[in-house]
Structures are given as structure tokens and as C-alpha cells.
Scaffold this active site. Structure first.
Site, PDB file in Angstrom:
ATOM      1  N   ASP A 128       0.815  -9.734   3.193  1.00 37.06           N
ATOM      2  CA  ASP A 128      -0.974  -9.003   2.936  1.00 37.06           C
ATOM      3  C   ASP A 128      -1.871  -9.325   1.701  1.00 37.06           C
ATOM      4  OD1 ASP A 128      -0.485  -8.716   5.968  1.00 37.06           O
ATOM      5  OD2 ASP A 128      -0.830  -6.582   5.764  1.00 37.06           O
ATOM      6  N   GLY A 129      -1.480  -8.790   1.112  1.00 31.48           N
ATOM      7  CA  GLY A 129      -2.039  -9.096  -0.421  1.00 31.48           C
ATOM      8  C   GLY A 129      -2.430 -10.870  -0.142  1.00 31.48           C
ATOM      9  N   ARG A 183     -14.046  12.284 -11.318  1.00 25.57           N
ATOM     10  CA  ARG A 183     -15.294  13.163 -11.649  1.00 25.57           C
ATOM     11  C   ARG A 183     -16.359  13.230 -10.298  1.00 25.57           C
ATOM     12  NH1 ARG A 183     -14.211  14.657 -15.500  1.00 25.57           N
ATOM     13  NH2 ARG A 183     -15.028  14.533 -17.987  1.00 25.57           N
ATOM     14  N   THR A 237      -6.675  -0.786   7.633  1.00 27.86           N
ATOM     15  CA  THR A 237      -4.906  -0.146   8.177  1.00 27.86           C
ATOM     16  C   THR A 237      -4.646  -0.061   6.205  1.00 27.86           C
ATOM     17  OG1 THR A 237      -4.167  -2.484   7.961  1.00 27.86           O
ATOM     18  CG2 THR A 237      -4.260  -1.442   9.795  1.00 27.86           C
ATOM     19  N   LEU A 294      -6.595   3.708   6.060  1.00 32.17           N
ATOM     20  CA  LEU A 294      -5.511   4.341   6.340  1.00 32.17           C
ATOM     21  C   LEU A 294      -4.957   5.274   5.661  1.00 32.17           C
ATOM     22  CD1 LEU A 294      -3.439   4.535   8.649  1.00 32.17           C
ATOM     23  CD2 LEU A 294      -2.090   2.677   7.670  1.00 32.17           C
TER      24      LEU A 294
END
Length: 305
Positions: free
Chosen positions: A82-83, A167, A197, A201
Site C-alpha cells: 500500500d505504501g 509534549r 485504514t 485506524l
């Protein structure tokens, strides 16, 4: 946004593989198959060397980058997970060219074909049997001192998160011109349905049907238990003002590709992009993939319909 648009038989394909031996082998096989079927092939994101020469011998044009190349192609094929598809989509979407994913890793949410089905996907493209569906993208603008400091388009998400030193951030958020909340949290995610997703997700945000026209706003580890993810109409402008802290800082990250540090008073403005991503959708719905990945079908007799 669920209309399927047929893709005419392709004659020019741009292959975008991820790094690694498996992806190179898949790219070599795809090049060989496409050239045997009289399809012109370009391959990008490969370093020069023996691999590039092997691809040239198979008839591919090997290019060092993808910018401006999609316009001359009928289809972009991402070979990876998917990347990889997401990276290819960032410039393919701007060119209005459909993107097809062939998955070389685990079962993906976005890729249309698994590795062993690669030639089936290529054959469908060559025979004019593919179709694309529109996927909502977002336009992200960072405003600093009354000027536009950065403007990019995202397919998945944009998020603000603390810097190297953890922080609690203060993020004043307006939706559609109306004040919604000042989040006290480790960060804030705004995502498209396709990006729901991903980081959303993992942060406990909702899964949104890919064809929806909505954005999701999900706080990351909010200090208040009453702050929960919110789904808003994509026509509603989202404005987030960074109110602190001064020390530790925060970063805006867009699609995991671009990251920039924020200054006090910076405004992140998010709107629907005018043109969608043209995605050749997976054979299985996102809910089928989730059922497989997360074991949702357990106790249901393995029912998958």
C-alpha cells in the site's frame, strides 16, 4: 463516489516498483510480459546498474524519477504494498492517470491483485477489462504569518504530532467556519476514507467506506477522555491552529512523505482536492480485508461473503 469508469486497452504503462529483489523480479517479469503484448513500458525509481540494464534488454525505458512522466501513459502500475501505491498515487493523481496495485507483501487494503495474480491484472489492462473508481483526496495548506508556507495534496492523511521531545500539544480546530474544539493531545490526524485504514485506524479512529466523501478527525492520545474521533463532510473546511507548546515543537506530516516543523500560530487548512485519485479498486472490499487481517470472521464459520 462509487462510479466505475472503464479503462480503454492500455498501450503505454509506467511501472513503479518498491526497492528489493522481489520487486525487481516482479518488475522484470511484468516488463517482459507487457513488451510481448506490444505495450510500451517505462520503469522509474530504480538505480542504475545491472538491474537497469536487464530491464533495458527486455525493452523497457528506465527513468530516474516519475515527475511529469505519467501524463504520457495510460496506466501506472505500483509493484509493492500500500505504501508503494500511495507514493505512486501522489503524482499519478495529478496527471489524471489510473493506478493499479500489484501487492508483493501482506494482504493490502489498496492493491487490486496479489503477487501471483500479476499477469492476470496486466492482461485485464491490455484487454480493456479494468475500471477505476474515484477516491477522495485532500488539499493541505500550511499558512504562516498570513502567507502560504506549504501546499500539498494527500491521498491518505495529514497529521500533526509532537517533535522529538514528547509534549502535550494545543490544537484549536474549526470545521466549516465553526469552532469545534481545542485538542490537548499528542497530535491530531485528518484522513480521507482511503486513509482511514492507515494511521487513523491505529489511533482508534473509525473505518470509513472508501467511496464516502468525508474526512475523519482523530486525536492521538487526547488528554480529555471526552475527545473522540469525528467524521465531517468533505465540503467543510478544516482549520487547525498550533497554539503550543513553544518547547518540544510539533510537525505536520503529509501522506508520510512530507514533514515540516510548526511554529506558534501556524494554521493548517484542509479542504477536498478538486480531482480524485483514479484507483483500480481491490477485488475484495476493505471490510473483507479487515476480516482477514483482524480475524473478524472467527466464530462465523469462516463466512466471507
Amino acid at each position: 463516489m462509487s462510479k466505475r469508469v472503464p479503462i480503454p486497452a492500455v498501450r503505454r504503462v509506467l511501472l513503479y516498483p518498491r526497492d528489493g529483489a522481489r520487486a525487481f523480479e516482479a518488475t522484470l517479469n511484468a516488463t517482459r510480459w507487457l513488451r510481448e503484448h506490444a505495450v510500451a513500458v517505462k520503469v522509474c525509481a530504480l538505480t542504475e546498474g545491472a538491474g537497469a540494464e536487464a530491464l533495458r534488454r527486455e525493452g523497457a525505458e528506465v527513468v530516474p524519477h516519475c515527475d511529469g512522466l505519467a501524463e504520457d501513459c495510460d496506466l501506472v502500475v505500483a509493484l509493492g504494498g500500500d505504501g508503494t501505491l500511495l507514493r505512486a498515487s501522489r503524482w499519478a493523481a495529478e496527471a489524471g492517470v489510473p493506478v493499479l496495485g500489484i501487492n508483493l507483501g501482506d494482504l493490502g487494503f489498496l492493491t487490486a491483485y496479489q503477487a501471483e495474480q500479476g499477469e492476470i491484472g496486466l492482461a485485464a489492462a491490455v484487454h480493456g477489462e479494468l475500471a477505476w473508481e474515484p477516491r477522495l483526496r485532500m488539499q493541505v495548506e500550511l499558512q504562516r504569518g498570513g502567507r502560504v508556507f506549504l501546499r500539498e495534496t494527500a491521498c491518505n492523511d495529514a497529521y500533526i504530532k509532537h517533535g522529538e521531545f514528547p509534549r502535550l500539544l494545543s490544537l484549536a480546530t474549526d470545521v466549516g467556519g465553526q469552532f469545534m474544539a481545542t485538542y490537548k493531545a499528542d497530535g491530531l490526524i485528518v484522513c480521507t476514507p482511503m486513509g482511514s485504514t492507515a494511521y487513523n485506524l491505529a489511533a482508534g479512529g473509525p473505518i470509513v467506506a472508501p467511496s464516502a466523501t468525508a474526512f475523519t478527525i482523530t486525536p492521538i492520545c487526547p488528554h480529555s477522555l471526552t475527545h473522540r474521533p469525528v467524521v465531517v463532510d468533505a465540503a467543510s473546511l478544516i482549520e487547525i491552529t498550533y497554539e503550543g507548546p513553544v518547547e518540544g515543537g510539533a510537525f505536520l506530516t503529509i501522506d508520510g512523505q512530507t514533514s515540516v516543523s510548526l511554529e506558534l500560530g501556524d494554521r493548517v487548512v484542509i479542504d477536498a482536492a478538486p480531482d480524485p485519485l483514479r484507483l483500480c479498486p481491490p477485488e475484495y472490499s476493505v471490510f473483507r480485508v479487515l476480516a482477514t487481517k483482524l480475524g473478524w470472521s472467527a466464530g462465523m464459520g469462516g463466512r466471507t461473503r
